[in-house]
Motif scaffolding. Structure first.
Motif, short mmCIF file in Angstrom:
data_model
loop_
_atom_site.label_atom_id
_atom_site.label_comp_id
_atom_site.label_asym_id
_atom_site.label_seq_id
_atom_site.Cartn_x
_atom_site.Cartn_y
_atom_site.Cartn_z
N PHE A 1 38.13 -0.63 35.43
CA PHE A 1 38.32 -0.54 33.90
C PHE A 1 37.82 -1.74 33.13
N ARG A 2 36.98 -1.56 32.27
CA ARG A 2 36.76 -2.77 31.58
C ARG A 2 36.56 -2.31 30.01
N ASN A 3 36.77 -3.42 29.31
CA ASN A 3 37.09 -3.22 27.64
C ASN A 3 35.73 -3.47 27.11
N GLU A 4 34.59 -2.64 27.49
CA GLU A 4 33.34 -2.70 27.03
C GLU A 4 33.20 -2.79 25.31
N ILE A 5 32.44 -3.52 24.84
CA ILE A 5 32.44 -3.43 23.39
C ILE A 5 31.19 -2.66 23.12
N PHE B 1 26.50 7.58 26.29
CA PHE B 1 27.46 8.54 27.24
C PHE B 1 28.10 7.78 28.32
N ILE B 2 28.03 8.52 29.59
CA ILE B 2 28.69 8.02 30.55
C ILE B 2 28.31 6.82 31.29
N PHE B 3 26.99 6.16 30.60
CA PHE B 3 26.21 4.97 31.16
C PHE B 3 27.45 3.71 31.20
N ARG B 4 27.94 3.66 29.97
CA ARG B 4 28.95 2.46 30.11
C ARG B 4 30.28 2.93 29.54
N MET B 5 31.12 2.96 30.32
CA MET B 5 32.45 3.67 30.06
C MET B 5 33.40 2.41 30.25
N GLU C 1 36.70 3.28 31.51
CA GLU C 1 37.23 3.62 32.88
C GLU C 1 36.16 4.34 33.47
N PHE C 2 35.93 3.81 34.78
CA PHE C 2 34.65 4.21 35.24
C PHE C 2 35.04 4.09 36.77
N GLU C 3 34.39 4.86 37.66
CA GLU C 3 34.44 4.58 39.19
C GLU C 3 33.41 4.06 39.92
N GLN C 4 33.61 3.16 40.85
CA GLN C 4 32.77 2.41 41.61
C GLN C 4 32.79 2.78 42.99
N MET C 5 31.88 2.52 43.67
CA MET C 5 31.73 2.77 45.35
C MET C 5 30.97 1.32 45.75
N LYS D 1 17.28 1.46 33.81
CA LYS D 1 18.77 0.80 33.69
C LYS D 1 19.53 0.64 35.17
N GLU D 2 20.08 -0.44 35.06
CA GLU D 2 20.92 -0.58 36.45
C GLU D 2 21.73 0.73 36.86
N VAL D 3 21.68 1.10 38.10
CA VAL D 3 22.50 1.66 38.44
C VAL D 3 23.48 1.24 39.76
N GLU D 4 22.77 0.32 40.33
CA GLU D 4 23.74 -0.39 41.54
C GLU D 4 23.35 -2.04 41.53
N GLY D 5 24.20 -2.87 42.11
CA GLY D 5 23.86 -4.11 42.14
C GLY D 5 24.22 -4.63 43.55
N ILE D 6 23.23 -5.41 43.96
CA ILE D 6 23.39 -5.86 45.19
C ILE D 6 23.50 -7.49 45.20
N HIS D 7 24.71 -7.99 45.59
CA HIS D 7 24.85 -9.43 45.42
C HIS D 7 25.16 -10.35 46.54
N SER D 8 24.72 -11.28 46.72
CA SER D 8 25.07 -12.08 47.89
C SER D 8 26.21 -13.17 47.24
N THR E 1 27.34 -4.23 48.19
CA THR E 1 26.46 -3.42 47.25
C THR E 1 27.46 -2.69 46.47
N SER E 2 27.08 -2.67 45.02
CA SER E 2 28.01 -1.86 44.14
C SER E 2 27.51 -0.94 43.44
N ILE E 3 27.90 0.31 43.15
CA ILE E 3 27.25 1.32 42.33
C ILE E 3 28.24 2.21 41.89
N GLY E 4 27.89 2.41 40.55
CA GLY E 4 28.78 3.19 39.93
C GLY E 4 28.38 4.59 39.94
N ASP F 1 29.50 7.13 38.11
CA ASP F 1 29.34 7.80 36.91
C ASP F 1 27.74 7.61 36.31
N ARG F 2 27.37 6.17 36.77
CA ARG F 2 25.83 5.94 36.53
C ARG F 2 24.90 6.78 37.53
N MET F 3 25.44 7.11 38.62
CA MET F 3 24.63 7.60 39.57
C MET F 3 24.67 9.34 39.19
P1 ATP Z 1 26.05 -4.04 33.10
O1 ATP Z 1 25.20 -5.38 33.25
O2 ATP Z 1 25.50 -2.90 32.81
O3 ATP Z 1 27.30 -4.11 32.28
P2 ATP Z 1 27.13 -5.18 35.37
O4 ATP Z 1 26.08 -5.83 35.83
O5 ATP Z 1 28.38 -5.77 34.59
O6 ATP Z 1 26.76 -3.77 34.59
P3 ATP Z 1 28.63 -4.71 38.18
O7 ATP Z 1 29.92 -5.58 37.83
O8 ATP Z 1 27.37 -5.22 38.92
O9 ATP Z 1 27.90 -4.24 36.78
O10 ATP Z 1 29.08 -3.48 38.62
C1 ATP Z 1 28.49 -2.52 39.64
C2 ATP Z 1 28.00 -1.33 39.13
O11 ATP Z 1 29.19 -0.56 38.55
C3 ATP Z 1 27.01 -1.11 38.09
O12 ATP Z 1 25.84 -1.22 38.67
C4 ATP Z 1 27.19 0.00 37.37
O13 ATP Z 1 26.84 1.28 38.20
C5 ATP Z 1 28.77 0.23 37.57
N1 ATP Z 1 29.50 -0.04 36.19
C6 ATP Z 1 29.61 -1.38 35.71
N2 ATP Z 1 30.24 -1.30 34.43
C7 ATP Z 1 30.19 -0.10 34.13
C8 ATP Z 1 30.77 0.85 32.84
N3 ATP Z 1 31.12 0.26 31.97
N4 ATP Z 1 30.66 2.05 33.03
C9 ATP Z 1 30.04 2.64 34.06
N5 ATP Z 1 29.42 2.17 35.04
C10 ATP Z 1 29.72 0.79 35.15
#
Ligand code: ATP
Length: 503
Positions: free
Chosen positions: A246-250, A255-259, A261-265, A328-335, A370-373, A375-377
């Motif tokens: 959950f993120r209180n996105e401004i 659409f479902i790109f930035r929600m 309440e969303f789901e992560q894998m 646009k970002e769908v997945e982040g890979i972070h060290s 490795t972190s992928i959304g 909903d974005r997928m």
């Molecule tokens: P952005 O820069 O787009 O806000 P982020 O870099 O903050 O994303 P991460 O914290 O790395 O995102 O989260 C990992 C993944 O979770 C993202 O690649 C994305 O697929 C998904 N994700 C993050 N925030 C959201 C959101 N508000 N709605 C849907 N999916 C999201």
């Protein structure tokens, strides 16, 4: 492209993929519900991920941790202090913006100017055009680029320093206007924390402020020792989890790109200190391959390596997908270094270390994430699959060219007419397939209309039962993408469909 995106959004609603939340109450911003088709697609995406990460990796196991966690976890992770967006209001439109997004859009516009110069020149000079030389020597390009780099450097420094006044000054200096009012009447920049909070316990006996998790990762870190010990896991190993965040996105749009309440894998891979960058490269490659294996088009993916690193990372990249509104970002890979485990050790006072039997020493493991959304997928799959076609006979159709393993319905079985025992035969066929595949029975309207309906939800196979079926035990299989039809024995259906839809 914008137009295609609008059509995709209405298609998602019309065919039961995605509905706006609380629609009869006029909706709730940036919250969505998945409908009868959407939930199937979403589940298939999750299965595709889980099977490839957990089932196929001997050294990766899964967990399912709770959404509520001890509030100190978010202190330790840095989210209480650093999970902020810098916000700025326009006094005329009363609209609120992310200051960093306003500046990034401005940088993107400058990049566009450069590309336009290059395009213009390429057209003028044709085959003899030397793009590299042009970029390096053309005075207009160099001027734009110098301005762009100056802005970028100033912006990066302000973000690094957390200098809110400087962010505002940049917005003023570069004449950035409000997209709604067109004015530069800006307020101060304020930090806004993205975490939702609520109270746990009744107020009478005291309550505790808790957060809805903004990422699933911390649930993995705090269970590191539990899993490592009980699973007798040896480094390198990973822990995977799928769950809500959950993120209180401004800036809630697209659409479902930035929600909210969303789901992560997410998968956290624990490695020896010093070996993290090797594993980072390995996971970059593995994850990109996973995406490409879906067959949505290799050219739709690219890496975007981060220059500006989060407080916990020593390397980071995004896998970007070409959405209708750009890459646009769908997945982040972070060290993530040993930041999280190290901090949980500090804040909890419990030793969180791993004894490496090969090295004969204990250490705090390093982590590749490795972190992928989900909903974005989902959105990327739908965007790539959505297709409007004009057929040879002049008619048009909308077809979702979904990868067969992800399609919500795998096979539709249809009696040609609603009599002569054909419906009963069709039901019989469905009953023989339904334990292996999600099937749909459809007998309403002309067969052509029924095919179109299945095309629109991406069903890879339609099976039609006609009078001949009763005589020779064969049916017509119609393929979604080619619209070709093939006569096959009923007993062949199982393997014909199974071959295509298994992952
Ligand atoms: P952005 O820069 O787009 O806000 P982020 O870099 O903050 O994303 P991460 O914290 O790395 O995102 O989260 C990992 C993944 O979770 C993202 O690649 C994305 O697929 C998904 N994700 C993050 N925030 C959201 C959101 N508000 N709605 C849907 N999916 C999201």
């Amino acid at each position: 492209q914008e137009d295609v995106f609008k059509k995709l959004v209405s298609h998602c609603k019309e065919y039961g993929f995605v509905f706006p939340s609380s629609e009869i109450y006029d909706g709730l911003a940036a919250v969505y519900d998945y409908g009868q088709m959407g939930v199937e697609l979403k589940n298939n995406i999750k299965k595709y991920w889980w099977d490839s990460m957990v089932m196929l990796h001997e050294n990766i196991v899964g967990i399912d941790s709770a959404i509520f966690m001890h509030p100190t976890i978010w202190k330790a992770s840095g989210h209480v202090d650093a999970f902020n967006d810098p916000l700025i209001d326009n006094k005329d439109s009363k609209k609120r913006y992310r200051a960093d997004v306003l500046i990034e859009d401005c940088i993107a516009k400058m990049d566009e100017k450069i590309e336009k110069e290059v395009e213009k020149a390429a057209k003028r000079f044709g085959d003899s055009f030397d793009e590299k030389l042009f970029r390096e020597t053309n005075p207009r390009v160099l001027e734009h680029k110098a301005k762009r780099d100056e802005l970028h450097a100033r912006y990066a420094k302000a973000m690094n320093d957390g200098d809110l006044n400087e962010l505002r000054q940049i917005i003023l200096d570069y004449d950035i206007v409000c997209p709604i009012s067109g004015t530069k009447n800006w307020t101060e920049v304020r930090q806004f924390n993205l975490m939702f909070s609520t109270e746990m316990g009744s107020t009478a006996d005291g309550s505790m402020k808790v957060y809805l998790r903004p990422e699933t990762a911390q649930g993995i870190f705090v269970n590191f020792l539990n899993v490592q010990k009980t699973g007798r896991m040896r480094i390198p190993f990973g822990i995977a989890q799928i769950g809500k965040a959950f993120r209180n996105e401004i800036v809630a749009r697209q659409f479902i790109f930035r929600m909210r309440e969303f789901e992560q894998m997410e998968m956290q891979f624990f490695v020896r200190p010093g070996e993290e960058l090797k594993w980072f490269e390995k996971w970059k490659e593995t994850r990109l391959k996973w995406h490409k294996a879906l067959g949505l088009g290799d050219q739709k993916y690219r890496f975007h390596d981060h220059e500006k690193l989060a407080h916990y990372a020593n390397a980071a990249t995004d896998i970007e997908f070409e959405m209708p509104f750009g890459f646009k970002e769908v997945e982040g890979i972070h060290s993530r270094t040993n930041f999280d485990l190290g901090n949980h050790e500090k804040f909890s006072g419990k030793k969180i270390q791993y004894f490496d039997p090969e090295l004969g020493e204990s250490y705090t493991p390093y982590v590749i994430e490795t972190s992928i959304g989900v909903d974005r997928m989902f959105l990327s799959v739908m965007a790539a699959a959505y297709c409007e076609e004009t057929l040879d006979n002049g008619e048009s159709r909308v077809v979702l060219r979904l990868p067969a393993p992800l399609a919500p319905v795998k096979v539709a079985v249809m009696p040609l007419v609603r009599k002569d025992g054909l419906p009963e035969k069709a039901r019989e066929i469905i009953n023989s397939l339904r334990f292996d595949f999600n099937c749909q029975y459809d007998e309403k309207d002309s067969i052509g209309k029924r095919y179109r309906r299945q095309d629109a939800i991406g069903t890879p196979f339609c099976v039609t039962v006609d009078h001949q079926t009763l005589e020779d035990h064969t049916v017509t299989v119609r393929f979604r993408d080619t619209m070709e039809q093939q006569r096959v024995d009923i007993d062949q259906l199982q393997s014909l469909i199974g071959e295509q839809v298994s992952l």
